[in-house]
Scaffold this motif. Structure first.
Motif, PDB file in Angstrom:
ATOM      1  N   LEU A  57      -6.211  27.220 -17.529  1.00 44.55           N
ATOM      2  CA  LEU A  57      -5.573  28.475 -17.897  1.00 44.55           C
ATOM      3  C   LEU A  57      -5.100  28.316 -19.334  1.00 44.55           C
ATOM      4  CD1 LEU A  57      -3.025  30.575 -15.976  1.00 44.55           C
ATOM      5  CD2 LEU A  57      -2.364  29.630 -18.189  1.00 44.55           C
ATOM      6  N   CYS A  58      -5.394  29.287 -20.158  1.00 46.57           N
ATOM      7  CA  CYS A  58      -4.998  29.177 -21.560  1.00 46.57           C
ATOM      8  C   CYS A  58      -4.328  30.448 -22.042  1.00 46.57           C
ATOM      9  CB  CYS A  58      -6.213  28.942 -22.463  1.00 46.57           C
ATOM     10  SG  CYS A  58      -7.108  27.411 -22.147  1.00 46.57           S
ATOM     11  N   VAL A  59      -3.437  30.260 -22.961  1.00 47.00           N
ATOM     12  CA  VAL A  59      -2.902  31.392 -23.707  1.00 47.00           C
ATOM     13  C   VAL A  59      -2.702  30.901 -25.128  1.00 47.00           C
ATOM     14  CG1 VAL A  59      -0.545  30.878 -22.930  1.00 47.00           C
ATOM     15  CG2 VAL A  59      -1.061  33.121 -23.909  1.00 47.00           C
ATOM     16  N   SER A  60      -3.065  31.734 -26.068  1.00 48.96           N
ATOM     17  CA  SER A  60      -2.962  31.286 -27.450  1.00 48.96           C
ATOM     18  C   SER A  60      -2.577  32.435 -28.350  1.00 48.96           C
ATOM     19  CB  SER A  60      -4.292  30.686 -27.912  1.00 48.96           C
ATOM     20  OG  SER A  60      -5.297  31.676 -27.928  1.00 48.96           O
ATOM     21  N   GLU A  61      -2.176  32.065 -29.517  1.00 48.30           N
ATOM     22  CA  GLU A  61      -1.811  33.035 -30.549  1.00 48.30           C
ATOM     23  C   GLU A  61      -2.365  32.532 -31.870  1.00 48.30           C
ATOM     24  OE1 GLU A  61      -0.262  36.022 -30.417  1.00 48.30           O
ATOM     25  OE2 GLU A  61      -0.718  36.100 -32.554  1.00 48.30           O
ATOM     26  N   THR A  72      10.287  32.345 -30.023  1.00 51.64           N
ATOM     27  CA  THR A  72       9.247  32.522 -29.009  1.00 51.64           C
ATOM     28  C   THR A  72       7.928  32.875 -29.677  1.00 51.64           C
ATOM     29  OG1 THR A  72      10.854  33.274 -27.410  1.00 51.64           O
ATOM     30  CG2 THR A  72       8.565  33.808 -26.957  1.00 51.64           C
ATOM     31  N   VAL A  73       6.963  32.010 -29.505  1.00 53.08           N
ATOM     32  CA  VAL A  73       5.655  32.225 -30.101  1.00 53.08           C
ATOM     33  C   VAL A  73       4.711  32.868 -29.088  1.00 53.08           C
ATOM     34  CG1 VAL A  73       3.701  31.065 -31.171  1.00 53.08           C
ATOM     35  CG2 VAL A  73       5.999  30.211 -31.530  1.00 53.08           C
ATOM     36  N   ILE A  74       4.884  32.437 -27.858  1.00 53.12           N
ATOM     37  CA  ILE A  74       4.027  32.953 -26.783  1.00 53.12           C
ATOM     38  C   ILE A  74       4.900  33.258 -25.580  1.00 53.12           C
ATOM     39  CG2 ILE A  74       2.310  32.238 -25.047  1.00 53.12           C
ATOM     40  CD1 ILE A  74       0.824  30.763 -27.278  1.00 53.12           C
ATOM     41  N   ARG A  75       4.636  34.391 -24.973  1.00 50.72           N
ATOM     42  CA  ARG A  75       5.276  34.721 -23.707  1.00 50.72           C
ATOM     43  C   ARG A  75       4.250  35.450 -22.863  1.00 50.72           C
ATOM     44  NH1 ARG A  75       7.677  39.205 -21.805  1.00 50.72           N
ATOM     45  NH2 ARG A  75       7.619  40.197 -23.848  1.00 50.72           N
ATOM     46  N   THR A  76       4.100  35.041 -21.633  1.00 50.89           N
ATOM     47  CA  THR A  76       3.094  35.681 -20.786  1.00 50.89           C
ATOM     48  C   THR A  76       3.772  36.532 -19.723  1.00 50.89           C
ATOM     49  OG1 THR A  76       3.035  34.000 -19.055  1.00 50.89           O
ATOM     50  CG2 THR A  76       1.684  33.610 -21.014  1.00 50.89           C
ATOM     51  N   ASP A  77       2.956  37.257 -19.018  1.00 58.10           N
ATOM     52  CA  ASP A  77       3.359  37.864 -17.764  1.00 58.10           C
ATOM     53  C   ASP A  77       3.401  36.760 -16.727  1.00 58.10           C
ATOM     54  OD1 ASP A  77       4.054  40.459 -17.416  1.00 58.10           O
ATOM     55  OD2 ASP A  77       2.012  41.219 -17.599  1.00 58.10           O
ATOM     56  N   GLY A  78       3.788  37.120 -15.498  1.00 56.25           N
ATOM     57  CA  GLY A  78       3.714  36.141 -14.425  1.00 56.25           C
ATOM     58  C   GLY A  78       2.272  35.695 -14.215  1.00 56.25           C
ATOM     59  N   VAL A  79       2.061  34.391 -14.179  1.00 55.44           N
ATOM     60  CA  VAL A  79       0.702  33.888 -13.988  1.00 55.44           C
ATOM     61  C   VAL A  79       0.685  32.851 -12.875  1.00 55.44           C
ATOM     62  CG1 VAL A  79       0.032  34.257 -16.386  1.00 55.44           C
ATOM     63  CG2 VAL A  79       0.966  32.064 -15.706  1.00 55.44           C
ATOM     64  N   SER A 102      -4.902  29.018 -11.469  1.00 63.42           N
ATOM     65  CA  SER A 102      -6.091  29.838 -11.644  1.00 63.42           C
ATOM     66  C   SER A 102      -6.549  29.797 -13.104  1.00 63.42           C
ATOM     67  CB  SER A 102      -5.747  31.263 -11.214  1.00 63.42           C
ATOM     68  OG  SER A 102      -6.674  32.162 -11.731  1.00 63.42           O
ATOM     69  N   PRO A 103      -7.732  29.240 -13.356  1.00 61.88           N
ATOM     70  CA  PRO A 103      -8.172  29.065 -14.742  1.00 61.88           C
ATOM     71  C   PRO A 103      -8.587  30.387 -15.382  1.00 61.88           C
ATOM     72  CG  PRO A 103      -9.664  27.963 -13.199  1.00 61.88           C
ATOM     73  CD  PRO A 103      -8.722  28.781 -12.400  1.00 61.88           C
ATOM     74  N   THR A 104      -7.671  30.972 -16.082  1.00 59.97           N
ATOM     75  CA  THR A 104      -7.964  32.246 -16.727  1.00 59.97           C
ATOM     76  C   THR A 104      -7.450  32.198 -18.164  1.00 59.97           C
ATOM     77  OG1 THR A 104      -5.878  33.058 -15.873  1.00 59.97           O
ATOM     78  CG2 THR A 104      -7.838  33.674 -14.651  1.00 59.97           C
ATOM     79  N   ILE A 105      -7.822  33.194 -18.904  1.00 56.09           N
ATOM     80  CA  ILE A 105      -7.277  33.337 -20.252  1.00 56.09           C
ATOM     81  C   ILE A 105      -6.241  34.440 -20.194  1.00 56.09           C
ATOM     82  CG2 ILE A 105      -7.809  33.978 -22.624  1.00 56.09           C
ATOM     83  CD1 ILE A 105     -10.539  32.635 -22.201  1.00 56.09           C
ATOM     84  N   VAL A 106      -5.051  34.115 -20.612  1.00 53.21           N
ATOM     85  CA  VAL A 106      -3.908  34.987 -20.410  1.00 53.21           C
ATOM     86  C   VAL A 106      -3.490  35.580 -21.742  1.00 53.21           C
ATOM     87  CG1 VAL A 106      -1.528  35.028 -19.599  1.00 53.21           C
ATOM     88  CG2 VAL A 106      -3.167  33.527 -18.514  1.00 53.21           C
ATOM     89  N   GLN A 107      -2.979  36.775 -21.662  1.00 54.16           N
ATOM     90  CA  GLN A 107      -2.591  37.455 -22.892  1.00 54.16           C
ATOM     91  C   GLN A 107      -1.180  37.079 -23.336  1.00 54.16           C
ATOM     92  OE1 GLN A 107      -2.167  41.651 -22.551  1.00 54.16           O
ATOM     93  NE2 GLN A 107      -2.474  42.007 -24.725  1.00 54.16           N
ATOM     94  N   ASN A 108      -1.020  36.947 -24.608  1.00 47.72           N
ATOM     95  CA  ASN A 108       0.308  36.713 -25.176  1.00 47.72           C
ATOM     96  C   ASN A 108       1.019  38.046 -25.374  1.00 47.72           C
ATOM     97  OD1 ASN A 108       2.559  35.824 -26.503  1.00 47.72           O
ATOM     98  ND2 ASN A 108       1.518  35.486 -28.460  1.00 47.72           N
ATOM     99  N   LEU A 109       2.197  38.169 -24.776  1.00 50.83           N
ATOM    100  CA  LEU A 109       2.962  39.411 -24.931  1.00 50.83           C
ATOM    101  C   LEU A 109       3.977  39.314 -26.059  1.00 50.83           C
ATOM    102  CD1 LEU A 109       3.695  40.136 -21.173  1.00 50.83           C
ATOM    103  CD2 LEU A 109       1.817  40.976 -22.582  1.00 50.83           C
TER     104      LEU A 109
END
Ligand SMILES: *[C@@H]1O[C@H](CO)[C@@H](O)[C@H](O)[C@H]1NC(C)=O
Ligand SMILES: *[C@@H]1O[C@H](CO)[C@@H](O)[C@H](O)[C@H]1NC(C)=O
Ligand SMILES: *[C@@H]1O[C@H](CO)[C@@H](O)[C@H](O)[C@H]1NC(C)=O
Ligand SMILES: *[C@@H]1O[C@H](CO)[C@@H](O)[C@H](O)[C@H]1NC(C)=O
Ligand SMILES: *[C@@H]1O[C@H](CO)[C@@H](O)[C@H](O)[C@H]1NC(C)=O
Ligand SMILES: *[C@@H]1O[C@H](CO)[C@@H](O)[C@H](O)[C@H]1NC(C)=O
Ligand SMILES: *[C@@H]1O[C@H](CO)[C@@H](O)[C@H](O)[C@H]1NC(C)=O
Ligand SMILES: *[C@@H]1O[C@H](CO)[C@@H](O)[C@H](O)[C@H]1NC(C)=O
Ligand SMILES: *[C@@H]1O[C@H](CO)[C@@H](O)[C@H](O)[C@H]1NC(C)=O
Ligand SMILES: *[C@@H]1O[C@H](CO)[C@@H](O)[C@H](O)[C@H]1NC(C)=O
Ligand SMILES: *[C@@H]1O[C@H](CO)[C@@H](O)[C@H](O)[C@H]1NC(C)=O
Ligand SMILES: *[C@@H]1O[C@H](CO)[C@@H](O)[C@H](O)[C@H]1NC(C)=O
Length: 486
Positions: free
Chosen positions: A98-102, A234-241, A245-252
């Protein structure tokens, strides 16, 4: 102070916080491992994990039978950092991690990229990776609610630059303040080059309160001076994940508003919460026209400069109302639907947020949708206050909507206008014809030039059609708003 934040953080964070069980204090030592677990009948304690099979963790008193479920005891804390030999990369994002990036989908192996990744190893034990840029620390926060640094003792894994070498500690984030605390993490590897820091570690996830299954992930940065961690950005904040689960998550948490030239203006930007979806359409009493184009509204017309109030004219306009909330107008000719597409890349149709006005037996109706290739799939969008009118094939509608979040730090969006049929017995939309497709338009720039790149007629070469009008204040805060996902 770190001037620029944008880091790649790949971390696996695990912590094991004993929950409601009063317990609280676990001063030293390993305290509350699986605490909870119902010894004997403990079959499904951690239920969830089953993925990569049992990577034979330690323990396992009994050979074969032990394959079952209890799996993976919490990891023994060990903050020692060994060298991370190679750069992190994003090759397993969505596949194994699972990744999230900015910025979105950036590669921590090249360029400026704030990055977090998680890969389940066994049960609640994960490998995390964290990368980014900071003069001090970068840290991954795992919260069981939607707030980072709330009063629920969010477990944080901190990698920091101590005179050119990477160190690691667990901590609790309270508001923006880090307080060191033991966490079940070990096998830490790290590297630092200038302000770029990367680290990888294993950790046992902190326990969740009952009935919760998802967690909010944060990546924060700050200074490290005199053995003290500075306030967290805060550089990255996600929704509940679901971390397994290996997904690409959006940075909010896209921090920066666009080049807000001057202070006062920028204060207003964070405001304006996302609009509540409401697809109800009320009558649009008068024809649209192009009178505000160039002064108050950003307009795109086909043919150039046409007036939707007279003659044949495909028309899109946008006017900023507050922060990310805009008023939109759409007009054209169709037997079925006309829709506006907002894309954060240059292609229309990669799950792009779409606002659809359609003719259902002489009545204008509205829906949000996602455009994939040429196909529309209904989806909720933060839009409301929809007004519409239809006269034969001519359809017009006006609505308010909260812009879908931008990927990365772009302020540009590609605008599309599409049309197609509507099957009212099935409630489905036919394939999209692209009537208008613009270059990436910087909505924050009042002098943007808009071109229609989708001119169907083969006039000459560069059909530069559109003169743009812009709202003075048209600007998008890539702000922290809950937005529809592109
Ligand atoms: C242990 O599990 C059994 C069966 O699931 C349950 O009835 C019992 O309440 C549990 N005990 C505790 C202390 O959770
Ligand atoms: C766990 O994995 C095993 C073997 O891969 C599989 O047979 C079993 O159905 C899985 N259980 C769950 C709950 O997914
Ligand atoms: C392992 O399990 C077997 C049968 O399930 C049992 O006979 C044996 O005593 C167990 N050994 C230990 C060390 O628990
Ligand atoms: C902690 O980790 C380091 C590096 O992996 C290792 O050399 C050391 O033995 C570990 N310490 C303990 C107490 O396990
Ligand atoms: C995921 O892994 C498979 C097999 O290794 C590979 O074919 C595929 O391209 C990968 N997908 C992504 C998005 O990396
Ligand atoms: C967080 O900090 C505030 C004051 O800054 C304090 O009142 C509160 O007790 C702290 N919460 C925790 C969980 O430490
Ligand atoms: C957070 O930690 C503090 C101090 O360790 C403790 O008193 C408090 O109960 C904890 N709060 C929660 C919600 O666990
Ligand atoms: C550190 O970064 C600089 C500039 O980005 C690069 O030229 C150099 O090779 C890097 N050093 C290491 C050890 O990666
Ligand atoms: C460094 O921290 C110590 C204790 O936290 C404090 O006494 C000292 O004044 C600090 N020094 C500076 C230069 O801030
Ligand atoms: C936002 O962007 C401006 C201009 O690019 C830059 O000067 C500023 O440092 C950035 N702020 C943050 C918090 O990144
Ligand atoms: C901001 O606006 C004020 C007054 O409008 C002006 O005096 C000041 O120079 C501006 N600052 C910048 C950086 O544009
Ligand atoms: C939806 O919008 C319509 C028309 O503006 C309004 O009458 C209705 O109350 C709204 N529904 C909700 C749930 O707000």
């Amino acid at each position: 102070m770190d001037s620029k934040l944008y880091f790649t953080v790949t971390l696996v964070v695990l912590a094991w916080v004993s929950v409601a069980t009063t317990q609280a204090q676990t001063t030293t030592a390993s305290t509350n491992t699986m605490a909870t677990a119902n010894t004997t009948a403990s079959t499904n304690t951690m239920a969830t994990a089953n993925t990569t099979a049992s990577t034979s963790v330690t323990a396992a008193p009994n050979t074969t039978a032990s394959t079952s479920v209890t799996a993976a005891p919490p990891l023994t804390p060990n903050n020692t950092v060994t060298p991370l030999e190679t750069n992190l990369n994003n090759s397993e994002c969505g596949n194994k991690t699972l990744c999230v990036s900015e910025p979105a989908n950036c590669d921590p192996g090249s360029g400026s990229c704030s990055f977090f990744s998680a890969r389940q190893k066994s049960g609640q034990n994960f490998e995390f990776a964290l990368a980014g840029e900071t003069d001090g620390y970068i840290a991954a926060v795992i919260s069981s609610d939607t707030t980072l640094g709330g009063n629920d003792n969010d477990t944080t894994y901190v990698c920091f630059n101590n005179n050119g070498s990477v160190k690691f500690t667990g901590a609790i984030l309270n508001n923006t303040q880090l307080t060191k605390q033991n966490v079940s993490a070990n096998n830490v590897r790290g590297r630092v080059n200038g302000t770029t820091i990367q680290c990888v570690f294993d950790a046992t996830l902190p326990a969740l309160p009952a009935r919760t299954t998802s967690r909010t992930i944060g990546v924060i940065t700050g200074t490290y001076n005199n053995s003290t961690f500075g306030a967290a950005n805060t550089v990255i904040r996600t929704d509940g994940v679901d971390l397994s689960s290996p997904t690409i998550v959006q940075n909010l948490a896209t921090t920066n508003t666009t080049a807000a030239p001057n202070t006062t203006a920028s204060t207003s930007v964070t405001a304006a919460p996302p609009l509540t979806p409401n697809n109800t359409v009320t009558p649009l009493e008068t024809n649209l026209n192009n009178s505000g184009c160039g002064t108050q509204n950003l307009c795109v017309n086909e043919p150039a400069n046409c007036d939707p109030g007279s003659g044949s004219c495909n028309f899109f306009s946008a006017r900023q109302k507050s922060g990310q909330n805009f008023g939109f107008a759409l007009a054209g000719e169709t037997d079925g639907y006309i829709a506006a597409v907002l894309s954060s890349d240059t292609t229309l149709g990669g799950s792009d947020t779409t606002y659809v006005c359609f003719n259902n037996n002489g009545n204008v109706e509205f829906t949000g949708a996602s455009l994939n290739n040429n196909q529309l799939t209904k989806q909720n969008v933060n839009a409301n206050n929809v007004r519409g009118r239809v006269n034969g094939r001519k359809i017009q509608c006006v609505f308010d909507a909260t812009l879908p979040a931008l990927s990365a730090r772009t302020t540009s969006r590609t605008i599309g206008v599409i049309t197609g049929t509507y099957d009212n017995s099935a409630g489905t939309f036919g394939a999209a014809n692209i009537v208008i497709r613009t270059n990436a338009v910087d909505l924050s720039s009042p002098n943007a030039t808009v071109q229609n790149l989708a001119t169907t007629n083969t006039t000459t070469n560069n059909a530069v059609l559109f003169r743009q009008t812009l709202i003075q204040a048209l600007f998008i805060s890539a702000g922290v708003m809950g937005l529809a996902v592109l």
